[in-house]
Design a protein around this motif. Sequence first.
Motif, PDB file in Angstrom:
ATOM      1  N   SER A 335       8.723   7.008   2.256  1.00 34.36           N
ATOM      2  CA  SER A 335       8.388   5.666   1.772  1.00 34.36           C
ATOM      3  C   SER A 335       9.209   4.602   2.510  1.00 34.36           C
ATOM      4  O   SER A 335      10.148   4.922   3.241  1.00 34.36           O
ATOM      5  CB  SER A 335       8.661   5.573   0.273  1.00 34.36           C
ATOM      6  OG  SER A 335      10.064   5.488   0.035  1.00 34.36           O
ATOM      7  N   GLU A 336       8.846   3.342   2.275  1.00 36.24           N
ATOM      8  CA  GLU A 336       9.603   2.234   2.876  1.00 36.24           C
ATOM      9  C   GLU A 336      11.052   2.232   2.412  1.00 36.24           C
ATOM     10  O   GLU A 336      11.942   1.753   3.108  1.00 36.24           O
ATOM     11  CB  GLU A 336       8.937   0.898   2.514  1.00 36.24           C
ATOM     12  CG  GLU A 336       7.627   0.666   3.260  1.00 36.24           C
ATOM     13  CD  GLU A 336       6.986  -0.660   2.881  1.00 36.24           C
ATOM     14  OE1 GLU A 336       7.716  -1.577   2.468  1.00 36.24           O
ATOM     15  OE2 GLU A 336       5.738  -0.760   3.004  1.00 36.24           O
ATOM     16  N   GLU A 337      11.283   2.782   1.212  1.00 39.87           N
ATOM     17  CA  GLU A 337      12.648   2.867   0.660  1.00 39.87           C
ATOM     18  C   GLU A 337      13.391   4.097   1.179  1.00 39.87           C
ATOM     19  O   GLU A 337      14.461   4.435   0.686  1.00 39.87           O
ATOM     20  CB  GLU A 337      12.578   2.932  -0.872  1.00 39.87           C
ATOM     21  CG  GLU A 337      11.977   1.706  -1.526  1.00 39.87           C
ATOM     22  CD  GLU A 337      12.833   0.469  -1.345  1.00 39.87           C
ATOM     23  OE1 GLU A 337      14.059   0.559  -1.547  1.00 39.87           O
ATOM     24  OE2 GLU A 337      12.274  -0.577  -0.983  1.00 39.87           O
ATOM     25  N   GLN A 480       1.139   6.624  -4.344  1.00 40.76           N
ATOM     26  CA  GLN A 480       0.918   5.398  -5.122  1.00 40.76           C
ATOM     27  C   GLN A 480       2.190   4.961  -5.862  1.00 40.76           C
ATOM     28  O   GLN A 480       2.548   3.773  -5.878  1.00 40.76           O
ATOM     29  CB  GLN A 480      -0.206   5.602  -6.136  1.00 40.76           C
ATOM     30  CG  GLN A 480      -1.611   5.712  -5.520  1.00 40.76           C
ATOM     31  CD  GLN A 480      -2.610   6.308  -6.481  1.00 40.76           C
ATOM     32  OE1 GLN A 480      -2.376   6.403  -7.685  1.00 40.76           O
ATOM     33  NE2 GLN A 480      -3.755   6.758  -5.948  1.00 40.76           N
ATOM     34  N   GLU A 481       2.858   5.931  -6.488  1.00 44.21           N
ATOM     35  CA  GLU A 481       4.054   5.612  -7.277  1.00 44.21           C
ATOM     36  C   GLU A 481       5.196   5.098  -6.398  1.00 44.21           C
ATOM     37  O   GLU A 481       5.936   4.195  -6.799  1.00 44.21           O
ATOM     38  CB  GLU A 481       4.515   6.844  -8.080  1.00 44.21           C
ATOM     39  CG  GLU A 481       3.551   7.264  -9.193  1.00 44.21           C
ATOM     40  CD  GLU A 481       3.312   6.168 -10.237  1.00 44.21           C
ATOM     41  OE1 GLU A 481       4.225   5.347 -10.479  1.00 44.21           O
ATOM     42  OE2 GLU A 481       2.204   6.137 -10.805  1.00 44.21           O
ATOM     43  N   LEU A 482       5.327   5.660  -5.206  1.00 48.92           N
ATOM     44  CA  LEU A 482       6.382   5.191  -4.298  1.00 48.92           C
ATOM     45  C   LEU A 482       6.054   3.807  -3.761  1.00 48.92           C
ATOM     46  O   LEU A 482       6.960   2.988  -3.539  1.00 48.92           O
ATOM     47  CB  LEU A 482       6.560   6.176  -3.142  1.00 48.92           C
ATOM     48  CG  LEU A 482       7.267   7.496  -3.514  1.00 48.92           C
ATOM     49  CD1 LEU A 482       7.249   8.461  -2.337  1.00 48.92           C
ATOM     50  CD2 LEU A 482       8.712   7.259  -3.966  1.00 48.92           C
ATOM     51  N   LYS A 483       4.761   3.507  -3.587  1.00 44.11           N
ATOM     52  CA  LYS A 483       4.349   2.163  -3.135  1.00 44.11           C
ATOM     53  C   LYS A 483       4.728   1.128  -4.182  1.00 44.11           C
ATOM     54  O   LYS A 483       5.152   0.020  -3.858  1.00 44.11           O
ATOM     55  CB  LYS A 483       2.841   2.146  -2.903  1.00 44.11           C
ATOM     56  CG  LYS A 483       2.445   2.370  -1.462  1.00 44.11           C
ATOM     57  CD  LYS A 483       0.945   2.188  -1.275  1.00 44.11           C
ATOM     58  CE  LYS A 483       0.540   2.578   0.144  1.00 44.11           C
ATOM     59  NZ  LYS A 483      -0.930   2.583   0.308  1.00 44.11           N
ATOM     60  N   LYS A 484       4.528   1.489  -5.455  1.00 41.30           N
ATOM     61  CA  LYS A 484       4.841   0.548  -6.553  1.00 41.30           C
ATOM     62  C   LYS A 484       6.320   0.151  -6.532  1.00 41.30           C
ATOM     63  O   LYS A 484       6.674  -0.968  -6.899  1.00 41.30           O
ATOM     64  CB  LYS A 484       4.513   1.187  -7.912  1.00 41.30           C
ATOM     65  CG  LYS A 484       3.018   1.303  -8.189  1.00 41.30           C
ATOM     66  CD  LYS A 484       2.796   1.994  -9.517  1.00 41.30           C
ATOM     67  CE  LYS A 484       1.328   2.328  -9.745  1.00 41.30           C
ATOM     68  NZ  LYS A 484       1.138   3.102 -10.993  1.00 41.30           N
ATOM     69  N   LEU A 485       7.192   1.102  -6.119  1.00 35.38           N
ATOM     70  CA  LEU A 485       8.629   0.819  -6.090  1.00 35.38           C
ATOM     71  C   LEU A 485       8.980  -0.225  -5.038  1.00 35.38           C
ATOM     72  O   LEU A 485       9.995  -0.912  -5.143  1.00 35.38           O
ATOM     73  CB  LEU A 485       9.420   2.100  -5.791  1.00 35.38           C
ATOM     74  CG  LEU A 485       9.319   3.252  -6.808  1.00 35.38           C
ATOM     75  CD1 LEU A 485      10.156   4.424  -6.336  1.00 35.38           C
ATOM     76  CD2 LEU A 485       9.787   2.802  -8.190  1.00 35.38           C
ATOM     77  N   ASN A 486       8.117  -0.321  -4.005  1.00 37.70           N
ATOM     78  CA  ASN A 486       8.402  -1.253  -2.903  1.00 37.70           C
ATOM     79  C   ASN A 486       8.009  -2.693  -3.231  1.00 37.70           C
ATOM     80  O   ASN A 486       8.347  -3.620  -2.509  1.00 37.70           O
ATOM     81  CB  ASN A 486       7.648  -0.814  -1.633  1.00 37.70           C
ATOM     82  CG  ASN A 486       8.112   0.550  -1.181  1.00 37.70           C
ATOM     83  OD1 ASN A 486       9.248   0.920  -1.390  1.00 37.70           O
ATOM     84  ND2 ASN A 486       7.205   1.306  -0.553  1.00 37.70           N
ATOM     85  N   LYS A 487       7.218  -2.858  -4.311  1.00 37.44           N
ATOM     86  CA  LYS A 487       6.712  -4.204  -4.626  1.00 37.44           C
ATOM     87  C   LYS A 487       7.759  -5.029  -5.353  1.00 37.44           C
ATOM     88  O   LYS A 487       8.588  -4.523  -6.071  1.00 37.44           O
ATOM     89  CB  LYS A 487       5.436  -4.087  -5.482  1.00 37.44           C
ATOM     90  CG  LYS A 487       4.270  -3.537  -4.665  1.00 37.44           C
ATOM     91  CD  LYS A 487       3.043  -3.389  -5.512  1.00 37.44           C
ATOM     92  CE  LYS A 487       1.879  -2.823  -4.704  1.00 37.44           C
ATOM     93  NZ  LYS A 487       0.689  -2.593  -5.502  1.00 37.44           N
TER      94      LYS A 487
END
Length: 487
Positions: A335-337, A480-487
């Motif tokens: 992920s981005e994180e 999807q869940e990891l994307k939500k953390l980046n928002k």
Amino acid sequence: MIELKDILYKVAINVVVGNTTVNINKVEFDSRKVKQEDVFVAIRGSVSDGHKFIEKAIDLGAKAIVCEKIPLNRIEEVTYIEVEDSNTALAIMASNYYGSPSVNLKLVGVTGTNGKTTIATLLYQLFKKAGFKVGLLSTVNILVDTKEYKATHTTPDSLMINYYLKEMNEAGVEYCFMEVSSHGIHQKRTEGLTFAGGIFTNLSHDHLDYHNTFKEYRDVKKMFFDGLLSSAFALVNKDDKNGAFMLQNTKAKQYSYALKSYADYRGQILENSLEGLLLKLNDNEVWAKLIGSFNAYNLLAIFGTAELLGLETLEILQLLSDLRSVSGRFQYLISEEKITAIVDYAHTPDALKNVLETINDIRTNNENLITVIGCGGDRDKMKRPVMGNIAARLSNKVIFTSDNPRTEDPAQIIEDIEKGIEPQDYKKTLSITDRKQAIKTACQLAERDDIILIGGKGHETYQEINGNRIDFNDFEIVKQELKKLNK
């Protein structure tokens, strides 16, 4: 149309009542699918006995019945054939009906507890890249060269196997790679097939709900190698103590592969990272995009098989370096994180241990390894506490959750898993019955550089609950869940 006597060629027959020179439309073992002038094969299954549906099949138009016991009430116009074993008869009849399609292919079977899908699929990839028309019969999908069909079982029934092999003949396919499960061997689904080779990967605790004992499970696997012809090859993992056992009675030419023992195909891991593997295969170095020691074994099996099928060593090495992981087999994203999420089919203790040890070998230990794992319902209960123990021992945090609970209570399955946890590991564990919530929680717990392993379901795109299949994809959900953390 084909004459009944031609379909019965090489079938072990006890008694014939009636005429075998009649023309037959097709072969069926499901009485609901029988149509006019079909032959119905009565199979004694684990759920129902096909002998109970003989009358129904005749009512629907069956012209001939193949069974293990001829009924007392017979219809004069119908031909009855009594055989020793209906499963074996069906497999041989299926091959005859479709014109013995396996004879026209170089068919290679892959059997063992872990690695079947990866090896079969990557062999398909490799031979496609080498310019051949190739077939694949696997858990994930069925491929007739480039045409794809959905897979429903690890080893399809013998009629479907021969149907797809016939399709491969018509498409000009030269090589076919096929997963061969213990269920398929036991139910004689591969009888009547001509294999050019067989591969044994490993043997560990699995399917004991079906086979009862490990010895029975092992002996069924061995039956596959016992049936290989002298013209075929048998390639086994020498580092698994069961490898030598598989070869005891085989007529096939014997070969081995190993990382730890002397073997025909010897491997050595030079580098192992999240980017891939640097391997020495015999005297050749090769970089592969696959990860982990278990994949080193898979690559060795692929390398050996490709050589035994006649490809040049240099070409094989070039093709190996271009192979990509199979869906749901150590499939990962970052992920981005900088959180790494890995989805793997690991649903046996041995497979889970391999994946966790691979991750622990690669990581720096400055990050946490968070594992999300469950066990399937209506399946081998003995492995549940073992998997609980392995997950808790080899992870920093564990979330126990549902897999495919089927008809069982998910909470009870989790309770069985938790019985294997050592007292010192209890504080590492959480239990969340809802699988999506468990994956979401793992993502929320993860910090930069942490690794999340989601094990058990791999490539599956559904969750099976009380007879219903609900759309569910581990890889898509964690993405999807990891994307939500980046928002």
